[in-house]
Design an enzyme around this catalytic site. Structure first.
Site, PDB file in Angstrom:
ATOM      1  N   CYS A 159     -15.447  -7.313  14.755  1.00 41.63           N
ATOM      2  CA  CYS A 159     -14.534  -8.263  15.411  1.00 41.63           C
ATOM      3  C   CYS A 159     -13.609  -7.578  16.408  1.00 41.63           C
ATOM      4  O   CYS A 159     -12.807  -8.245  17.054  1.00 41.63           O
ATOM      5  CB  CYS A 159     -13.717  -9.021  14.373  1.00 41.63           C
ATOM      6  SG  CYS A 159     -12.573  -7.976  13.438  1.00 41.63           S
TER       7      CYS A 159
ATOM      8  N   ASP B 251      -2.662   1.712   7.036  1.00 39.68           N
ATOM      9  CA  ASP B 251      -1.862   1.314   5.881  1.00 39.68           C
ATOM     10  C   ASP B 251      -1.559  -0.187   5.878  1.00 39.68           C
ATOM     11  O   ASP B 251      -1.596  -0.835   4.825  1.00 39.68           O
ATOM     12  CB  ASP B 251      -0.558   2.114   5.842  1.00 39.68           C
ATOM     13  CG  ASP B 251      -0.808   3.608   5.702  1.00 39.68           C
ATOM     14  OD1 ASP B 251      -1.792   3.976   5.026  1.00 39.68           O
ATOM     15  OD2 ASP B 251      -0.035   4.409   6.264  1.00 39.68           O
TER      16      ASP B 251
ATOM     17  N   CYS C 128     -12.307  -9.923   9.355  1.00 39.10           N
ATOM     18  CA  CYS C 128     -13.684 -10.398   9.201  1.00 39.10           C
ATOM     19  C   CYS C 128     -14.355  -9.938   7.915  1.00 39.10           C
ATOM     20  O   CYS C 128     -15.441 -10.408   7.570  1.00 39.10           O
ATOM     21  CB  CYS C 128     -14.527  -9.954  10.404  1.00 39.10           C
ATOM     22  SG  CYS C 128     -14.772  -8.156  10.484  1.00 39.10           S
TER      23      CYS C 128
ATOM     24  N   GLU D 252      -1.739  -1.564  -6.060  1.00 42.00           N
ATOM     25  CA  GLU D 252      -2.977  -0.897  -6.480  1.00 42.00           C
ATOM     26  C   GLU D 252      -2.819  -0.303  -7.871  1.00 42.00           C
ATOM     27  O   GLU D 252      -1.742   0.185  -8.230  1.00 42.00           O
ATOM     28  CB  GLU D 252      -3.332   0.225  -5.498  1.00 42.00           C
ATOM     29  CG  GLU D 252      -3.751  -0.228  -4.126  1.00 42.00           C
ATOM     30  CD  GLU D 252      -4.075   0.949  -3.233  1.00 42.00           C
ATOM     31  OE1 GLU D 252      -5.255   1.251  -3.033  1.00 42.00           O
ATOM     32  OE2 GLU D 252      -3.118   1.566  -2.721  1.00 42.00           O
TER      33      GLU D 252
ATOM     34  N   ASP E  12       0.860  -1.182   0.000  1.00 41.27           N
ATOM     35  CA  ASP E  12       0.000   0.000   0.000  1.00 41.27           C
ATOM     36  C   ASP E  12       0.893   1.226   0.000  1.00 41.27           C
ATOM     37  O   ASP E  12       1.753   1.382   0.882  1.00 41.27           O
ATOM     38  CB  ASP E  12      -0.904   0.016   1.232  1.00 41.27           C
ATOM     39  CG  ASP E  12      -1.779   1.260   1.293  1.00 41.27           C
ATOM     40  OD1 ASP E  12      -2.590   1.449   0.379  1.00 41.27           O
ATOM     41  OD2 ASP E  12      -1.622   2.046   2.260  1.00 41.27           O
TER      42      ASP E  12
END
Length: 362
Positions: A343, A350, A323, A267, A183
């Protein structure tokens, strides 16, 4: 496998060699503009452009009309025509805009020559170039493979460079089972799904005051005068320092990622659209995310690695990687740490995004 690999070095020509290189730049620019004018006239009258062969056949006639074109490397003039033809091919494929006329006032000038009958060679700390003979260069590493072409460039800082494109045999790295999600950001340049985050050196901010000082000096001097040109060259040298520092950091980090991981997930960012944010544009440009992707792609091709992308608008930061719950409030960039309401996992923004990028890409 055989791949094209470029080796860039700074060269130190003599005064006579420098004059001849500047002549070659001017002649290449003249040939490019001459055929661009003819190409535009043909395109507007018939709706079709010219071909490379049609233009290349016209070069001997140009040399008879303008004898000074014979003083420079003939392959450089042919390469100028080839670049024009390639530019129109990309235009017709809607990959770029219509080719434009070259200007002698452009800060960066270059010409390209190709290997023919031993006209390009390297021996010790000298490189052999057509019409120039042996030119001293800063030998920072050994050249691998067979030389195919050379591009001579005059940078805005006044330095001469040569880029030798070689056909090198690059072996794939041993296969590993590691997969990494990355990221990118501004505060931290890159946060991987595993391992240490990459700090953002922010080189533009480091040199900002020095750059502003010399830009003020240049603005106060008479435009076009010798003192103005010296100040302009100093500004270009600072920009070059920023770029070189940034590229060096990128190369070291991307090489490390490629060596350690078999698959890298990133990305698919629309950087041009992101640059429209006037509050973040300077920091995004300084981060050079596009350069990082470029290096990862060609190094992955060289060394047998795989690059996978996630869609541009994938909610990687807002989704809990444990989750799968989507927490829309995290869309606010000021939120760096958050707790999943389902959760109750505490997430670093990040690192969580990197984990999601890895999962989504796979």
């Amino acid at each position: 496998m055989l791949h094209h690999k470029a080796f860039k070095f700074r060269i130190y020509p003599t005064q006579e060699q420098g004059v001849l290189m500047r002549k070659t730049l001017g002649c290449s620019r003249f040939v490019f503009n001459h055929f661009l004018e003819k190409w535009n006239q043909t395109y507007h009258s018939t709706g079709k452009g010219l071909s490379y062969n049609t233009c290349a056949v016209g070069l001997p006639a140009m040399k008879r009309e303008w004898p000074w074109l014979k003083e420079v490397d003939s392959i450089a003039l042919q390469s100028a025509v080839r670049h024009l033809a390639d530019g129109f091919q990309r235009f017709f494929k809607k990959q770029n805009d219509l080719p434009r006329f070259k200007s002698r006032k452009h800060p960066v000038q270059s010409y390209t020559t190709r290997y023919t009958a031993g006209n390009l060679a390297v021996e010790g700390d000298h490189v052999k170039l057509p019409k120039l003979g042996w030119v001293r260069y800063a030998k920072s590493r050994e050249i691998e493979g067979r030389i195919q072409s050379a591009t001579i460039r005059l940078a805005a800082s006044g330095k001469w460079f040569v880029s030798l494109v070689c056909e090198a045999d690059i072996q794939h790295l041993p296969v590993t089972g590691h997969t990494l999600g990355i990221d990118v950001g501004i505060k931290l340049l890159a946060v991987p799904s595993e391992g240490m985050a990459m700090d953002n050196p922010r080189y533009t901010l480091q040199y900002e005051r020095l750059l502003a000082k010399w830009q003020r000096i240049m603005a106060r001097r008479t435009y076009g005068g010798s003192n103005w040109h010296r100040a302009k060259q100093k500004v270009a040298q600072i920009h070059e320092k920023i770029r070189n520092s940034r590229i060096d950091v990128m190369h070291k980090q991307t090489t490390k990622w490629i060596r350690e991981n078999q698959t890298i997930c990133i990305e698919d960012l629309r950087i041009t659209n992101m640059m429209k944010n006037r509050h973040l544009a300077k920091h995004i440009a300084d981060a050079s995310w596009g350069e990082m992707s470029r290096q990862l792609y060609y190094k992955a091709k060289w060394y047998g690695r795989t690059i996978k992308e996630v869609p541009t608008f994938a909610p990687s930061s807002q989704t809990c990687h444990v989750c799968g719950n989507k927490h829309a409030e995290v869309k606010n960039l000021s939120i760096r740490m958050w707790t999943c309401p389902v959760c109750f996992t505490v997430h670093d923004r990040d690192r969580n995004a990197a984990q999601n990028i890895k999962a989504m890409a796979l």
